[in-house]
Design a protein around this motif. Sequence first.
Motif, short mmCIF file in Angstrom:
data_model
loop_
_atom_site.label_atom_id
_atom_site.label_comp_id
_atom_site.label_asym_id
_atom_site.label_seq_id
_atom_site.Cartn_x
_atom_site.Cartn_y
_atom_site.Cartn_z
N LEU A 140 0.74 -1.15 -0.02
CA LEU A 140 0.08 -0.06 -0.04
C LEU A 140 1.00 1.20 -0.04
CD1 LEU A 140 -2.81 1.43 0.17
CD2 LEU A 140 -2.19 1.46 2.75
N GLY A 141 1.88 1.41 0.94
CA GLY A 141 2.89 2.75 0.97
C GLY A 141 3.46 2.67 -0.29
N PRO A 174 3.80 7.65 -4.59
CA PRO A 174 3.88 8.39 -5.61
C PRO A 174 2.89 9.50 -5.69
CG PRO A 174 4.44 6.11 -6.30
CD PRO A 174 4.03 6.21 -4.99
N PHE A 175 1.75 9.17 -5.38
CA PHE A 175 0.45 10.12 -5.40
C PHE A 175 0.66 11.22 -4.18
CE2 PHE A 175 -0.91 6.39 -7.80
CZ PHE A 175 -1.55 6.98 -8.77
N LEU A 176 0.64 10.62 -2.82
CA LEU A 176 0.67 11.65 -1.61
C LEU A 176 1.68 12.60 -1.88
CD1 LEU A 176 -0.73 8.80 0.67
CD2 LEU A 176 -1.95 10.48 -0.64
N SER A 177 3.06 11.86 -2.06
CA SER A 177 4.27 12.82 -1.95
C SER A 177 4.22 14.01 -2.75
CB SER A 177 5.41 12.09 -2.50
OG SER A 177 5.45 11.41 -3.78
N ILE A 178 3.25 14.10 -3.92
CA ILE A 178 3.21 15.37 -4.78
C ILE A 178 1.71 15.92 -4.58
CG2 ILE A 178 4.77 14.46 -6.52
CD1 ILE A 178 2.35 13.77 -8.15
N PHE A 206 -5.16 9.58 -3.32
CA PHE A 206 -4.68 8.12 -3.67
C PHE A 206 -6.14 7.22 -3.35
CE2 PHE A 206 -3.52 3.80 -2.21
CZ PHE A 206 -3.14 3.29 -3.24
N GLN A 207 -6.45 6.24 -4.22
CA GLN A 207 -7.54 5.76 -3.90
C GLN A 207 -7.27 4.14 -4.23
OE1 GLN A 207 -11.36 7.13 -5.61
NE2 GLN A 207 -12.34 5.23 -5.60
N GLY A 240 -7.06 8.26 0.10
CA GLY A 240 -6.08 9.26 1.10
C GLY A 240 -5.80 10.66 0.53
N TYR A 241 -5.74 11.60 1.37
CA TYR A 241 -5.40 13.14 1.01
C TYR A 241 -4.19 13.43 2.06
CZ TYR A 241 -10.16 12.95 -1.05
OH TYR A 241 -11.16 12.35 -1.42
N VAL A 242 -3.45 14.20 1.50
CA VAL A 242 -2.41 14.68 2.38
C VAL A 242 -3.03 16.09 3.08
CG1 VAL A 242 -0.33 14.06 1.33
CG2 VAL A 242 -1.32 16.09 0.29
#
Length: 865
Positions: free
Chosen positions: A204-205, A210-214, A218-219, A238-240
């Motif tokens: 999962l991580g 790649p999505f959350l870091s920018i 992410f779904q 997930g949302y930052v």
Amino acid sequence: MLSDTTDATDASDDQRVLREEQLRRMLLEQKAIFDNASIGILFSKSQVMMRCNARMAEMFGYAPGELEGQHSSVVFPSPEAYDAFGREATPLLSSGLPFEKSPWQFKRKDGSLFWCRVRANAVDFEHRGSGTIWILEDVTNSLQTQMEVEAIMTNASMSILFTKNRVVTRYNRGFAEMFGYDEHSGLGLPGRALYPSQEAYDKLGAEAYPFLSIGKPFQTEIEMRRSDDSTLWAQLIGYVVNPHDPSQGTIWVIEDRTEQKRAEEALRNALLENQAILDSAVLGISVVEGGFNLRCNRKMEELFGYAPGEMNHLSVQAFYADKGAWEQARAATVRDFRAGQVNVSEYELVRKDGSTFWARLSGRPFDLAENSGRSVWLVDDITARREAAEAVARARDELELRVQERTAELAGANAQLQGEIVERRQAEARVHHMAYHDSLTGLPNRALLSDRLDRAMLAAERFDRKLAVMFIDLDRFKTINDSLGHMTGDQLLKEVASRLCRAVRASDTVARLGGDEFVVLVPGIRTSDEAGQVAEKIIEALAESFPLEGRNLHITPSIGISVYPDDGGDVETLMRSADGAMYHAKASGRNNYQFFKESMNLTAARHFELETSLRGALAAHEFELYFQPIMDIGTRRLHAMEVLLRWRRGGKDGKGGELVMPDQFIPIIEENGMIVPIGEWVIRQACKQSMLWQSQGMMPVPLAVNLSARQFMHRGLVESIRAILDDTGIDPALIEFEITETALMQHGEQTLEILGHINAMGIRLSIDDFGTGYSSLAYLKRFPVKKIKIDRAFIKDLEQSAEDRAIVAAIIALSHSLQLSVVAEGVETEGQYALLQRHGCQFAQGYLFSQPVPHATAQLLLPRC
């Protein structure tokens, strides 16, 4: 010596020039900071704004320099707010200490309000008259965002989770219930604890990083683990927290998809098992979802000329001859599926090569209880059958045409003769029907009712039976007629007539006398109880709402019953007795039935006498206002006063005459429409009284004025209120309108529009008798109300009834979550007061503090300025 002195003087001059240059640069730097700072900076002296930077002027909506020279109070919502601010800031600043406050509300030039963080320091503590430096930062958006996040976390039905550095830092009630944790036990858990294995967690991580870091969401769907080690399938989004700084943590929204996953797996297995059966069927079979053919059997592909698998995922529209036929088929399908029915139809369809054929289609949802989603369709080629039927129809049409030609001449002459006879009979029937029936509902009118009543009395006498006359009046029908128009009123009367006819026996007569008055004749009864049973059926029949023109209208009947021969021996006496009993039913709370009693003649006479006197009461100045205090529970000080109407019949300006209580005359003026002018008089007098008290040095308190349902829906209400405010000059914030929740819920969007106009004037709104109607929380959130009044019925037994205590606590908690104030009505004991204070109720009114009193006595309760 002379040379040494000259050199020293030159050095001193150079140092002075250098210091002046340094001072000039420092001043220029400070000016640049002052003018370009992103926060507001203000210098004030003796309560006057002496100088401010561009950001300060921009925050308050002023042009540069426009604030300078103005009194500091202009940027506060009210003089009271300015004074309160001064009481907090002055002691600190006078002691040489900095002052800081967050948040505090300020007013822009256009009157709008916003929130700021405030910091201040005296310019020179040793010289107090040197002024103060103020620094203001606009925190409105951050404050609103914080409130929205708190509301979402508290009320969201989904699971919401915050993590930071792979550790659980916060979660809502939905997460706790879904994963089996209590309010705090899940805090500090490592993220790994929510997944069945380290491999699943690492995977999962790797997918999410790649999505959350920018800063992108992410779904995914993934298997997760509860606190008891059981697993569930979940949709994970997930949302930052901060896209510019992902290290601040992540918000996870989790939806339990376990049941959907099992259903999809079961469906997949069933489809595999049944595929062989489908492929051998003699009819075309197709599974459709979202307007597309998901899959079909081999027979379906043969009918349309496609290769195996070629029809999968094709649009259903491609199988119809034109777009119009497809739209017609889709509309019919939606209608039948929503009604829980199978759709059967015949259409001309198109094969892959462009040729057409006629097909019989039969479709149904996978689940008839679910009218959307997937559906299955059977397709049968009926081209040959249809052609044969068309040939038979053509032959039949030709034969009928020849027969018609042969008999046309004779039929024409006979038809002309019969037409004249029928037309004359129809005319006679129409005249007769118009003479004895109501033109709107088609029911018997007064004349026909009188004739049937005469005959029924003769039959009752002959067979030693009784009969009942029921006089029915629709409660508050005039309010609906006035607010929604006569066309809606007429349609409602037709629906009422239809339900009355269905509720009574075939031998009974339902008649309409006019307006909203109906009469039911119940012949051949043995006891009065039989008439009561019919009345109960009528009340039950009208209890369900009437869906008309996009609204759900509610109407209730008041029924008066007279019995022959006990209550009269002729038509006129029976009708008069039933009418009197009807008025007694209205006085008993409406939506009930009452049998005639001799004492009702006195009640009816009293009702008529009061109604006659009321018509001149306003012009004769017989009305007066009483006031009941509303107390702050925390301080036990006066918060507001409710305005109540009293009628001193035969008196004037509060002197002499009979004091008639509201429960005796308010229903009458609501029924005959006088509530509108009298209600306007109450609002105007309350505003005048408030202004008079202020002119006498009294500190103003808000006055709460009741608006009835009929008054609230009157078209001229908003204009009337605006004119009263202009005429009296009262501050709208000192007026509060109380509207019952039943009145608020009756007309949906129209109610919301009226409330919006009133709220825009600055008048506060509250819901009266809360808990006794049928409030919708969806509407309650949209209504611009500021206060809820708990009905006295829940306060009366508060000390003895655990149920009432639970209801009151729930209402207070609901109000707090919606940021509404709460007033408890009918508080009469210290025990009730203590319980309300314990539950967090802000205000209370009742005999514990004071009965309603005249304005002269109420004046003594007001504090002086």
